[in-house]
Write a protein that holds these residues in place. Structure first.
Motif, PDB file in Angstrom:
ATOM      1  N   ALA A 139       0.854  -1.625  -0.135  1.00 56.11           N
ATOM      2  CA  ALA A 139      -0.097  -0.079  -0.067  1.00 56.11           C
ATOM      3  C   ALA A 139       0.917   1.004   0.388  1.00 56.11           C
ATOM      4  N   PHE A 140       1.734   0.876   0.812  1.00 59.61           N
ATOM      5  CA  PHE A 140       3.134   2.891   0.646  1.00 59.61           C
ATOM      6  C   PHE A 140       4.573   1.946  -0.285  1.00 59.61           C
ATOM      7  N   LYS A 141       3.922   1.032  -0.468  1.00 58.89           N
ATOM      8  CA  LYS A 141       5.370   1.030  -1.502  1.00 58.89           C
ATOM      9  C   LYS A 141       5.732   1.641  -2.471  1.00 58.89           C
ATOM     10  N   GLY A 142       6.979   2.900  -2.273  1.00 59.09           N
ATOM     11  CA  GLY A 142       7.829   4.230  -2.795  1.00 59.09           C
ATOM     12  C   GLY A 142       7.281   5.324  -2.788  1.00 59.09           C
ATOM     13  N   SER A 143       6.624   5.012  -1.245  1.00 57.78           N
ATOM     14  CA  SER A 143       6.139   6.752  -1.415  1.00 57.78           C
ATOM     15  C   SER A 143       7.130   7.583  -0.621  1.00 57.78           C
ATOM     16  N   LYS A 144       6.887   8.533  -1.342  1.00 55.57           N
ATOM     17  CA  LYS A 144       7.677  10.115  -1.017  1.00 55.57           C
ATOM     18  C   LYS A 144       6.673  10.602  -0.155  1.00 55.57           C
ATOM     19  N   THR A 145       5.916   9.961   1.130  1.00 56.10           N
ATOM     20  CA  THR A 145       5.691  10.971   1.667  1.00 56.10           C
ATOM     21  C   THR A 145       6.045  10.549   3.305  1.00 56.10           C
ATOM     22  N   ARG A 146       6.479  11.804   3.675  1.00 54.77           N
ATOM     23  CA  ARG A 146       6.891  11.872   4.775  1.00 54.77           C
ATOM     24  C   ARG A 146       5.445  11.247   6.160  1.00 54.77           C
ATOM     25  N   PHE A 147       5.913  10.399   6.936  1.00 60.11           N
ATOM     26  CA  PHE A 147       5.093  10.331   7.430  1.00 60.11           C
ATOM     27  C   PHE A 147       5.816   9.964   9.423  1.00 60.11           C
ATOM     28  N   CYS A 148       4.597  10.738   9.884  1.00 56.93           N
ATOM     29  CA  CYS A 148       4.784  10.797  11.779  1.00 56.93           C
ATOM     30  C   CYS A 148       4.003   9.820  11.948  1.00 56.93           C
ATOM     31  N   VAL A 149       3.781   9.081  12.508  1.00 56.54           N
ATOM     32  CA  VAL A 149       3.029   7.749  13.656  1.00 56.54           C
ATOM     33  C   VAL A 149       3.066   8.032  15.231  1.00 56.54           C
ATOM     34  N   ILE A 150       1.819   7.810  15.192  1.00 56.91           N
ATOM     35  CA  ILE A 150       1.661   8.679  17.288  1.00 56.91           C
ATOM     36  C   ILE A 150       1.055   7.266  17.438  1.00 56.91           C
ATOM     37  N   SER A 151       0.985   6.994  18.587  1.00 59.11           N
ATOM     38  CA  SER A 151       0.348   6.327  19.720  1.00 59.11           C
ATOM     39  C   SER A 151       0.149   6.395  21.056  1.00 59.11           C
ATOM     40  N   PHE A 152      -0.608   5.926  21.487  1.00 62.24           N
ATOM     41  CA  PHE A 152      -0.312   6.620  23.366  1.00 62.24           C
ATOM     42  C   PHE A 152      -0.441   5.345  23.937  1.00 62.24           C
ATOM     43  N   THR A 153       0.375   5.353  25.588  1.00 61.36           N
ATOM     44  CA  THR A 153       0.467   4.267  26.164  1.00 61.36           C
ATOM     45  C   THR A 153      -0.916   3.632  26.269  1.00 61.36           C
ATOM     46  N   SER A 154      -1.798   4.269  26.768  1.00 65.33           N
ATOM     47  CA  SER A 154      -3.007   3.592  27.128  1.00 65.33           C
ATOM     48  C   SER A 154      -3.860   3.483  26.369  1.00 65.33           C
ATOM     49  N   ASP A 155      -3.698   3.862  24.775  1.00 66.61           N
ATOM     50  CA  ASP A 155      -4.593   3.488  24.248  1.00 66.61           C
ATOM     51  C   ASP A 155      -4.879   2.096  23.933  1.00 66.61           C
ATOM     52  N   TRP A 156      -5.974   0.943  24.583  1.00 66.39           N
ATOM     53  CA  TRP A 156      -6.362  -0.416  23.948  1.00 66.39           C
ATOM     54  C   TRP A 156      -7.056  -0.405  23.256  1.00 66.39           C
ATOM     55  N   LEU A 157      -8.170   0.462  22.565  1.00 61.43           N
ATOM     56  CA  LEU A 157      -8.970   0.846  21.690  1.00 61.43           C
ATOM     57  C   LEU A 157      -8.177   0.478  20.381  1.00 61.43           C
ATOM     58  N   TYR A 158      -6.928   1.555  19.872  1.00 62.41           N
ATOM     59  CA  TYR A 158      -6.025   1.522  19.424  1.00 62.41           C
ATOM     60  C   TYR A 158      -4.805   1.149  19.628  1.00 62.41           C
ATOM     61  N   PRO A 159      -4.171  -0.398  19.867  1.00 63.12           N
ATOM     62  CA  PRO A 159      -2.352  -0.266  20.793  1.00 63.12           C
ATOM     63  C   PRO A 159      -1.491   0.122  19.778  1.00 63.12           C
ATOM     64  N   PHE A 175       8.053   7.698  14.039  1.00 64.25           N
ATOM     65  CA  PHE A 175       6.920   7.037  15.355  1.00 64.25           C
ATOM     66  C   PHE A 175       7.646   7.486  16.832  1.00 64.25           C
ATOM     67  N   VAL A 176       6.836   7.894  17.005  1.00 64.07           N
ATOM     68  CA  VAL A 176       6.402   8.327  18.384  1.00 64.07           C
ATOM     69  C   VAL A 176       5.716   7.423  19.592  1.00 64.07           C
ATOM     70  N   GLU A 177       5.792   6.761  19.994  1.00 68.14           N
ATOM     71  CA  GLU A 177       4.760   6.801  21.283  1.00 68.14           C
ATOM     72  C   GLU A 177       4.488   7.709  22.168  1.00 68.14           C
ATOM     73  N   ILE A 178       3.404   8.028  22.388  1.00 65.45           N
ATOM     74  CA  ILE A 178       3.088   8.848  23.780  1.00 65.45           C
ATOM     75  C   ILE A 178       3.321   8.763  25.176  1.00 65.45           C
ATOM     76  N   GLU A 179       3.945   8.738  26.262  1.00 67.97           N
ATOM     77  CA  GLU A 179       3.178   8.834  27.366  1.00 67.97           C
ATOM     78  C   GLU A 179       2.083   8.802  28.432  1.00 67.97           C
ATOM     79  N   SER A 180       1.280   8.016  28.310  1.00 67.08           N
ATOM     80  CA  SER A 180      -0.167   8.757  28.799  1.00 67.08           C
ATOM     81  C   SER A 180      -0.925   8.002  29.351  1.00 67.08           C
TER      82      SER A 180
END
Lengths: 386, 386
Positions: free
Chosen positions: B304-324, B344-349
């Motif tokens: 789905a992302f092959k060869g993509s030139k987009t810059r991605f910043c993926v963020i998650s939250f430590t206590s999110d159990w819906l989308y862990p 990629f940043v996992e935020i402590e929350s």
């Protein structure tokens, strides 16, 4: 399995007359009181081999054998029977329907003699301690002074903890399983959703549906569906259902049960309303919400167990997020602080909270080992010829 | 905050005539199509500073400023405004109501010109890709070739991923936050409970409630209550509410909202039905359920992302159990495998899934840093005099 282990339902009832009322924590009186119970195995001459099994939220007295309403095995049939961990050749097993329940023990569907109609919401809100008080009345009635063991999971585990706190001298061994010393905010939240689902159903009729000849089936089914998710684990759902479609190759782009998990949940909801009373669901969930054992001891859970001579075996399951291992650890810490004898086992399982109802080899081995050692310590004879 | 940051609602609408239909993944046609949107800040001459914000399940186009229906700040008002991470002095922010929604974009409450009555369940079941297709029509209409950034959390994050997969050349930077590349079995299960709660309400009337002048408020409130629990964390619930009683010293031994968490949940349910359409709730939950980006690429998310030139910043939250965080990691692994640029940043929350809507310093710093670096790389001028 029921036929195989010979644990047929014996439909026992004990009726306590108005002179022997159950006075509830809320200051109300339940009288007369009927307790429905089952027994498996035989009480020995010393009357020291009795085990009380306490059922979970929507369980009942039919722990073993074939359930007379559903035709399915009792909720702990895998554990209870000849040669099984709760060995009916060695132990006398008692299992009661809790007060507030709907399988024969007095509850909201019972007739209120004062009005000659079902109690409905006029039934007193009961607590876990009220459930245990009623069980103690039965144990008295059966002439049993000290229970060899009290065991149960989830709401059953709360009853185990309450037994150990209220009647320490009457409990030789205790097995609180997949449970907590108090209902958490999240647990109350899920219960409240279920109650609101029931109450949102116009067929609930402010709890007077029995007289109207209707039942809030849709609301109760939604309540069950929401609760059922909390009994499983994310991993188990992913393993069993994932995103698999139900009897089709492609999504229908509709609100049909495209996914197997949808179909499964709908079935769980429908099956539940066949066997359970909606008002009882309100009362048993409320009893759990009110459970906070430490609160009865000035906020100290350790005080609840201070000086207890009961042998405890605390069991939790790794993927149980309803009553996670941290809840069991809190129990263990309190037991240690109270000076009680305790062993603690966290069972590796991906089956979530429901693991305590399923065949899990380590869980079975732990239960068997604990009961055998405790029975030997208490001098309960092994079954002859086995 | 809305007044302070000057981001007043501008109630923009674009109407696409029947000749410019939206053809859905299900093979249906939505035409004419109205898209309701808001903008904040100004498009620069190079038209290279546009950011599309994608809303979550029950969000809408009112990302900033004061929401005209609720009177409360928009869902990302804390993040969007002059000097805020989504800096309206530098960027041109676009936020649309998704197709199937209920704040002005065509959805199930819209009038079906073929029948002259609201669509109800005759509205086509839409997918995340359909939502993104509609947004692309708007972006075309605005004369924007390439979006500087597409950002959003939860269902909004799914739209971000879909944008990056469907239109890689049109997305310079992408921020999928607290989201997943596919809806899990447990997530489908919770959505199905919500839908069944709505459908169990007799006022739903098979989706034709608007014509009957009623609304399935009780069912929708139950759905919201159940969902709301999944947006929070066990820790946050315990910290905020615990077992605290609501305006009383002792439990009432009734089904009143004794506990603060009960009162809070009931309020959440009531407030929600004031602003949201029940059928829209069915459609947006269904769109999430159908989301499985890898499935569109032969089961390979990396493709789905092959060869993509987009810059991605993926963020998650430590206590999110819906989308862990594990869901975000799956996205990151696929981006890495596809050769894309990703941080990629996992935020402590402890605030659970809802953390992406709240002021979390590390989340804000991450967002600001990523957007500034990307804007500098794209040569977007800083706001004058700031």
């Amino acid at each position: 399995m029921g036929a195989r282990n010979g644990a047929a339902s014996n439909g026992k009832r004990v009726h306590f007359p108005p002179e022997k009322p159950l006075v509830t924590d809320g200051g109300r009186v339940i009288a007369p009181l009927t307790i429905a119970y089952e027994t498996y195995g035989a009480l020995n001459e010393a009357k020291n081999n009795a085990i009380l099994l306490c059922h979970a939220l929507t369980g009942d007295q039919y722990a073993a054998g074939v359930h007379p309403v559903t035709g399915k095995p009792g909720w702990w049939d895998v554990l209870v029977g000849p040669g099984r961990p709760f060995d009916t050749n060695r132990f006398f097993i008692i299992s009661t329907n809790v007060v507030g329940g709907c399988m024969g023990t007095t509850g909201p569907a019972s007739i209120n003699l004062a009005t000659a109609r079902p109690f409905g919401l006029d039934f007193p809100v009961v607590t876990i301690r009220d459930m245990v008080r009623a069980q103690a009345m039965l144990i008295d009635h059966l002439g049993i002074e000290t229970l060899f063991c009290v065991a149960g999971g989830s709401m059953g585990g709360m009853q185990v903890l309450q037994w150990a706190a209220s009647y320490p001298e009457r409990v030789f061994a205790a097995m609180p399983i997949a449970t907590a010393p108090r209902h958490s905010s999240q647990n109350i939240a899920f219960h409240e959703v279920g109650r609101q689902a029931v109450m949102a159903d116009p067929d609930w009729r402010a709890g007077r549906y029995l007289e109207a000849g209707v039942r809030p089936e849709k609301g109760l089914a939604v309540a069950r569906m929401a609760a059922h998710i909390t009994y499983l684990s994310e991993q188990a759902l992913q393993r069993k259902f994932g995103r698999k479609l139900q009897d089709r190759a492609a999504p229908t782009f509709s609100f049909d049960a495209d996914f197997q998990i949808e179909s499964y949940l709908r079935y769980q909801g429908l099956a539940f309303v066949e066997r359970f009373d909606a008002n009882s669901y309100l009362f048993v969930t409320r009893a759990c919400d009110y459970f906070d054992l430490a609160a009865d001891y000035g906020g100290s859970l350790a005080l609840a167990f201070k000086g207890s001579k009961t042998r405890f075996c605390v069991i939790s399951f790794t993927s149980d997020w309803l009553y996670p291992t941290s809840d069991s650890r809190a129990i263990v810490h309190a037991l240690n602080a109270g000076g009680a004898s305790v062993s603690f086992v966290e069972i590796e399982s991906d089956k979530g909270h429901d693991a305590f109802l399923l065949y899990e080899p380590d869980f079975f081995a732990t239960t068997r080992g604990f009961l055998e050692a405790a029975a030997n310590a208490r001098g309960i004879a092994r079954a002859a010829g086995l």
